[in-house]
Design an enzyme around this catalytic site. Sequence first.
Site, PDB file in Angstrom:
ATOM      1  N   GLU A 119       0.869  -1.174   0.000  1.00 32.43           N
ATOM      2  CA  GLU A 119       0.000   0.000   0.000  1.00 32.43           C
ATOM      3  C   GLU A 119       0.905   1.224   0.000  1.00 32.43           C
ATOM      4  OE1 GLU A 119      -3.226   0.132  -0.350  1.00 32.43           O
ATOM      5  OE2 GLU A 119      -3.345  -2.052  -0.433  1.00 32.43           O
ATOM      6  N   CYS A 125      -2.015   9.311   2.656  1.00 31.45           N
ATOM      7  CA  CYS A 125      -1.657   8.907   1.297  1.00 31.45           C
ATOM      8  C   CYS A 125      -2.755   9.252   0.305  1.00 31.45           C
ATOM      9  CB  CYS A 125      -1.334   7.422   1.252  1.00 31.45           C
ATOM     10  SG  CYS A 125      -2.611   6.363   1.949  1.00 31.45           S
TER      11      CYS A 125
END
Length: 487
Positions: free
Chosen positions: A244, A278
């Site tokens: 990720e 993010c």
Amino acid sequence: MTELFIDGAWRDGAGPVFASRNPGTGEPVWEGAGASADDVERAVASARRAFAAWSALDLDARCAIVKRFAALLVERKEALATMIGRETGKPLWEARTEVASMAAKVDVSIAAYHERTGERRSPTADGVAVLRHRPHGVVAVFGPYNFPGHLPNGHIVPALIAGNTVVFKPSELAPGVARATVEIWRDAGLPAGVLNLVQGEKDTGVALANHRQIDGLFFTGSSDTGTLLHRQFGGRPEIVLALEMGGNNPLVVADVEDIDAAVHHAIQSAFLSAGQRCTCARRILVPRGAFGDRFLERFADVASRITADVYDADPQPFMGAVISARAASRLVAAQAKLLELGAAPIIEMRQRDPALGFVNASILDVTPVRELPDEEHFGPLAQIVRYTDLDDAIARANDTAFGLSAGLLADDETVWNTFRRAIRAGIVNWNRPTNGASSAAPFGGAGRSGNHRPSAYYAADYCAYPMASVESAQLQMPANLSPGLHF
């Protein structure tokens, strides 16, 4: 200080001593010795020994321990939120939200396990076809600093539910949060060896990633580090690798009626968590013309009044410090590079104190930049790109090697339908901030934002592999023999 947790006991590390500091005050938060290669070896061996018994334990028994962990998180919410605030600099209101998300992850993960990786039976002509799922074994979990509780928790909880054992390597910038979380797991009754904690810096991570006895590695962090891990595990298909990573995320603002709502969602998208999510919008695409000018004026006005203060300030600020003084100086340097390339400053970023992590929310118009670097700047640095029409906006939004999140603020559903069909990202929101994601949905992206193993609700998929069986309770000859067989 005994800061490693191996085989159910706290132990001294044999690696280098390191420390974490509150980025908003500079005060020490945690100090201890990291894990050496031998410590990592002991942690992996402990997880390997514990695997057989843990994976053989009834699913309901595993879930009972995980639910006890969630209950203890609720009981100790304030203490853990305070540690998160001290170590990361994020305001208490946001740290409390993180702990609440950690607790909520448990029920969601149990539901996901049953829905995506549970047991299925279907009758066949000769018996029954059964689909079961089996754990991989020992998995390494690498945690980030921006959500040092919630994000590794999103790997650890589904991994344990599935029957894996875990070696957890947290960010060296948030070791105190990791220790506090593992203490809660211990008190929840997790058997010895099922979860092991190896604190440390780069060398500890390298030793764990290189260990030949891990069966999987689940990573949340930068694209550069994730790409290195991907290269490292090339040629090792037996290792399940879940990455990720970050994004250079676009938010497209169309001509909308409620300009303040658009500004609010843009502020949230760009500056929530001091831009250290993010999924934060890095590029905000604004139409050319009078509406775009009004939007930018209002956006800059609100951004200029965003408060940034220490984690426990009263009243609470919108932003805290970024994770370190070094991170703050890197953001200022990234801004300087964009200005050199021709960006026009709307609000310039400044570091309040060179020894601390405070920076203000900043806005640059990068439309004049001919070759805009495709980079993720992990902080409150918003880049404005002006566009001519929807096709131009979509083309500019897709002009990135990343593909984590994207958003559209628009009143017209036809515009939304065109946008969602054309945009390349794993999380695509309409009239919501880019960093809004549901735990009941997968979380992941395309391109350099991951390796197509989304987490959140789909974490169950990479925590277990399918085992298909055709079963009959009675051994008997078939009614008809295959040609050429004679009995």
